[in-house]
Design a protein around this motif. Structure first.
Motif, PDB file in Angstrom:
ATOM      1  N   ASP A   1     -27.487 -46.080  -7.367  1.00  0.00           N
ATOM      2  CA  ASP A   1     -28.204 -47.191  -7.560  1.00  0.00           C
ATOM      3  C   ASP A   1     -29.651 -47.048  -7.005  1.00  0.00           C
ATOM      4  O   ASP A   1     -30.561 -47.533  -7.523  1.00  0.00           O
ATOM      5  CB  ASP A   1     -27.577 -48.473  -7.053  1.00  0.00           C
ATOM      6  N   ARG A   2     -29.777 -46.524  -5.929  1.00  0.00           N
ATOM      7  CA  ARG A   2     -31.139 -46.358  -5.083  1.00  0.00           C
ATOM      8  C   ARG A   2     -31.941 -45.627  -5.681  1.00  0.00           C
ATOM      9  O   ARG A   2     -33.181 -45.649  -5.734  1.00  0.00           O
ATOM     10  CB  ARG A   2     -30.883 -45.699  -3.642  1.00  0.00           C
ATOM     11  N   ALA A   3     -31.353 -44.570  -6.719  1.00  0.00           N
ATOM     12  CA  ALA A   3     -32.493 -43.659  -7.501  1.00  0.00           C
ATOM     13  C   ALA A   3     -32.221 -43.896  -9.083  1.00  0.00           C
ATOM     14  O   ALA A   3     -33.150 -42.903  -9.871  1.00  0.00           O
ATOM     15  CB  ALA A   3     -32.053 -42.133  -7.036  1.00  0.00           C
ATOM     16  N   ASP A   4     -31.236 -44.578  -9.604  1.00  0.00           N
ATOM     17  CA  ASP A   4     -31.394 -44.739 -10.877  1.00  0.00           C
ATOM     18  C   ASP A   4     -32.693 -45.056 -11.757  1.00  0.00           C
ATOM     19  O   ASP A   4     -32.904 -44.329 -12.877  1.00  0.00           O
ATOM     20  CB  ASP A   4     -30.259 -45.682 -11.145  1.00  0.00           C
ATOM     21  N   LYS A   5     -33.242 -46.059 -11.330  1.00  0.00           N
ATOM     22  CA  LYS A   5     -34.410 -46.404 -12.073  1.00  0.00           C
ATOM     23  C   LYS A   5     -35.720 -45.475 -11.821  1.00  0.00           C
ATOM     24  O   LYS A   5     -36.267 -44.991 -12.942  1.00  0.00           O
ATOM     25  CB  LYS A   5     -34.955 -47.714 -11.602  1.00  0.00           C
TER      26      LYS A   5
ATOM     27  N   PRO B   1     -46.604 -39.668 -10.177  1.00  0.00           N
ATOM     28  CA  PRO B   1     -46.125 -40.686  -9.298  1.00  0.00           C
ATOM     29  C   PRO B   1     -44.434 -40.973  -9.789  1.00  0.00           C
ATOM     30  O   PRO B   1     -43.805 -41.105  -8.842  1.00  0.00           O
ATOM     31  CB  PRO B   1     -47.086 -42.083 -10.021  1.00  0.00           C
ATOM     32  N   SER B   2     -44.041 -40.616 -10.856  1.00  0.00           N
ATOM     33  CA  SER B   2     -42.656 -40.713 -11.264  1.00  0.00           C
ATOM     34  C   SER B   2     -41.882 -39.657 -10.448  1.00  0.00           C
ATOM     35  O   SER B   2     -40.587 -40.025  -9.929  1.00  0.00           O
ATOM     36  CB  SER B   2     -42.377 -40.686 -12.584  1.00  0.00           C
ATOM     37  N   THR B   3     -42.532 -38.588 -10.183  1.00  0.00           N
ATOM     38  CA  THR B   3     -41.748 -37.483  -9.570  1.00  0.00           C
ATOM     39  C   THR B   3     -41.770 -37.774  -8.203  1.00  0.00           C
ATOM     40  O   THR B   3     -40.806 -37.581  -7.263  1.00  0.00           O
ATOM     41  CB  THR B   3     -42.695 -36.139  -9.555  1.00  0.00           C
ATOM     42  N   VAL B   4     -42.839 -38.291  -7.436  1.00  0.00           N
ATOM     43  CA  VAL B   4     -42.831 -38.691  -6.003  1.00  0.00           C
ATOM     44  C   VAL B   4     -41.865 -39.984  -5.776  1.00  0.00           C
ATOM     45  O   VAL B   4     -40.978 -39.697  -4.701  1.00  0.00           O
ATOM     46  CB  VAL B   4     -44.246 -39.342  -5.828  1.00  0.00           C
ATOM     47  N   THR B   5     -41.829 -40.960  -6.643  1.00  0.00           N
ATOM     48  CA  THR B   5     -40.622 -42.014  -6.515  1.00  0.00           C
ATOM     49  C   THR B   5     -39.143 -41.396  -6.553  1.00  0.00           C
ATOM     50  O   THR B   5     -38.433 -41.929  -5.907  1.00  0.00           O
ATOM     51  CB  THR B   5     -41.177 -43.029  -7.531  1.00  0.00           C
ATOM     52  N   ALA B   6     -39.062 -40.572  -7.371  1.00  0.00           N
ATOM     53  CA  ALA B   6     -37.943 -40.074  -7.708  1.00  0.00           C
ATOM     54  C   ALA B   6     -37.370 -39.109  -6.336  1.00  0.00           C
ATOM     55  O   ALA B   6     -36.189 -39.233  -5.934  1.00  0.00           O
ATOM     56  CB  ALA B   6     -37.535 -39.195  -8.855  1.00  0.00           C
ATOM     57  N   ARG B   7     -38.119 -38.455  -5.710  1.00  0.00           N
ATOM     58  CA  ARG B   7     -38.205 -37.811  -4.651  1.00  0.00           C
ATOM     59  C   ARG B   7     -37.779 -38.671  -3.508  1.00  0.00           C
ATOM     60  O   ARG B   7     -36.820 -38.463  -2.938  1.00  0.00           O
ATOM     61  CB  ARG B   7     -39.217 -36.913  -4.340  1.00  0.00           C
ATOM     62  N   LYS B   8     -38.489 -39.689  -3.501  1.00  0.00           N
ATOM     63  CA  LYS B   8     -38.266 -40.653  -2.110  1.00  0.00           C
ATOM     64  C   LYS B   8     -37.126 -41.207  -2.255  1.00  0.00           C
ATOM     65  O   LYS B   8     -36.210 -41.311  -1.211  1.00  0.00           O
ATOM     66  CB  LYS B   8     -39.400 -41.364  -2.281  1.00  0.00           C
ATOM     67  N   ALA B   9     -36.694 -41.768  -3.549  1.00  0.00           N
ATOM     68  CA  ALA B   9     -35.386 -42.355  -3.484  1.00  0.00           C
ATOM     69  C   ALA B   9     -34.241 -41.507  -3.185  1.00  0.00           C
ATOM     70  O   ALA B   9     -33.044 -41.992  -2.732  1.00  0.00           O
ATOM     71  CB  ALA B   9     -35.031 -42.971  -5.208  1.00  0.00           C
ATOM     72  N   LEU B  10     -34.250 -40.186  -3.391  1.00  0.00           N
ATOM     73  CA  LEU B  10     -33.261 -39.372  -2.956  1.00  0.00           C
ATOM     74  C   LEU B  10     -33.330 -38.763  -1.714  1.00  0.00           C
ATOM     75  O   LEU B  10     -32.543 -37.581  -1.229  1.00  0.00           O
ATOM     76  CB  LEU B  10     -33.011 -38.363  -4.182  1.00  0.00           C
ATOM     77  N   GLY B  11     -34.417 -39.018  -1.013  1.00  0.00           N
ATOM     78  CA  GLY B  11     -34.412 -38.567   0.349  1.00  0.00           C
ATOM     79  C   GLY B  11     -35.238 -37.164   0.480  1.00  0.00           C
ATOM     80  O   GLY B  11     -35.091 -36.404   1.542  1.00  0.00           O
ATOM     81  N   LEU B  12     -35.813 -36.997  -0.639  1.00  0.00           N
ATOM     82  CA  LEU B  12     -36.419 -35.492  -0.534  1.00  0.00           C
ATOM     83  C   LEU B  12     -38.163 -35.771  -0.107  1.00  0.00           C
ATOM     84  O   LEU B  12     -38.477 -36.536   0.085  1.00  0.00           O
ATOM     85  CB  LEU B  12     -36.326 -34.868  -1.795  1.00  0.00           C
TER      86      LEU B  12
END
Length: 405
Positions: A320-324, A369-380
């Motif tokens: 859930d933390r990274a789905d969107k 931006p979408s790459t950054v947010t996806a990385r952040k959601a997964l702890g990268l």
């Protein structure tokens, strides 16, 4: 002369005064000296000439050689033969060294038995392989993937004979992220070793540090390679290393970020992004107007890679933390895929201007931006790497895909 009528004159006392008419002993006139032996018989001589002692017998040299070879166990057959010959010579010549010859023969026999056993059981080949390995390791030290170390002189340049392994949690000069072996008979030269390292260390780096954004900007790739001398002993290993670009600075903490340290979702995302980056790195060196057919083929490869990675990112069920966030990234990738399809069509029509338009739009999503947010959601890592001046349009966003790490 004495008067004969008075009888013979008494014999002179050798220790008294001389008789009348005689000269003292030792004072006879020349030609009348006595050469007798007034002091008694001569001294007795020794039975063996002038030497008062008997000469010792010599030690047989073959007996000594037999004992040495028997102790060393290097040529047991030779030691046994020399011992037998030595015993025969000792009996014939009366020499000493019988005990040495017997001991050498016994030790050589035992050594010969061990050699025969080793050859029959294959132990000799194992020992030889161990010897070659030891010789190689003695000529070139060995460090393995994941180890951190300090180099002599605190520098990763020049010739190094040994390093000191240290924990990766503290400061260190280098961290090993991979190794590979070269092939060939003769030493190919330092330039060939360097070229091989440039070619094969890069994919090993991507596998060890999957999150390239997490690599510090002052980190570069170094390597340990064989020298001409170590090559002769079988050294073929090239070791790929992370080190600081400043030879007086160090690294702190491990840079490892692979399947042993990341979770399943992080690995899935990084594999997709890295696979696409690998294709983008294959961009032709010339400008599109100079090599439009080359850019057409490369753009088609980028389109196909995007299509493949979109499918890979849609397959798993994200937390859930990274789905969107991952869904937003996939949508940007789909839009980029459409732009690269149009770029291929423009190149087929020899329309360089249209190709540039779709080329730039296709690159917009990269590290966006979408790459950054996806990385952040997964702890990268979320800090974008710096790009060189040719690939930086001044906005901090990439425009050519060329990345300096």
């Amino acid at each position: 002369q004495p008067d004969p009528a008075q009888g013979p004159s008494p014999a002179p006392d050798p220790y008294g005064p001389p008789a009348p008419g005689q000269q003292p002993y030792g004072q006879q006139p020349y030609g009348q000296q006595s050469y007798g032996q007034p002091y008694g018989p001569p001294y007795p001589t020794w039975g063996q000439g002038y030497s008062p002692y008997a000469r010792p017998s010599s030690v047989n040299g073959l007996a000594v050689a037999s004992l040495v070879l028997g102790v060393l166990c290097c040529f047991p057959a030779v030691g046994l033969v020399l011992g037998v010959i030595a015993l025969a010579q000792i009996r014939k010549k009366g020499q000493s060294g019988k005990g040495l010859a017997i001991a050498g023969s016994i030790l050589s026999s035992l050594g010969l038995a061990l050699w025969v056993t080793a050859l029959a059981t294959g132990g000799f080949s194992d020992a030889w392989e161990g010897f070659k390995k030891g010789a190689t390791e003695g000529a070139a030290f060995s460090v393995v993937k994941g180890q951190c170390f300090d180099a002599p002189g605190e520098s990763l340049g020049g010739l190094t004979y040994d390093v000191e392994q240290v924990p990766c949690t503290g400061e260190h000069d280098g961290e090993v992220f991979g190794e590979f072996r070269m092939t060939g008979g003769a030493f190919p030269g330092d330039a060939a070793v360097s070229d091989a390292a440039d070619e094969k260390c890069q994919p090993l780096q991507d596998a060890y540090a999957m999150d390239s954004w997490a690599l510090p900007e002052d980190v570069d790739v170094y390597y340990f390679g064989p020298t001409r001398q170590s090559w002769r002993l079988g050294d073929r290993e090239v070791t790929c290393i992370f080190g600081n670009t400043d030879e007086h600075a160090t690294l702190t903490g491990s840079l490892r970020a692979d399947e042993s340290t990341l979770d399943t979702y992080q690995i899935t995302l990084l594999k997709s992004l890295n696979a696409l980056d690998a294709v983008l790195w294959e961009e032709p060196e010339d400008y599109p107007e100079d090599d439009l057919p080359g850019y057409r083929d490369w753009s088609r490869d980028v389109h196909d890679s995007l299509d493949e990675q979109i499918g890979a990112l849609r397959a798993p069920s994200w937390p859930d933390r990274a789905d969107k966030q991952v869904e937003a990234l996939v949508k940007d990738m789909e839009e980029a895929r459409d732009e690269w399809a149009k770029a291929v069509a423009a190149a087929e029509d020899d329309d360089v201007d249209s190709f540039y338009i779709h080329y730039d739009k296709g690159y917009d999503y990269v590290d966006g931006p979408s790459t950054v947010t996806a990385r952040k959601a997964l702890g990268l890592a979320t800090k974008r790497p710096s790009y060189d001046e040719e690939g930086d349009d001044g906005s901090g966003e990439p425009s050519s895909g060329e990345l300096n790490v």
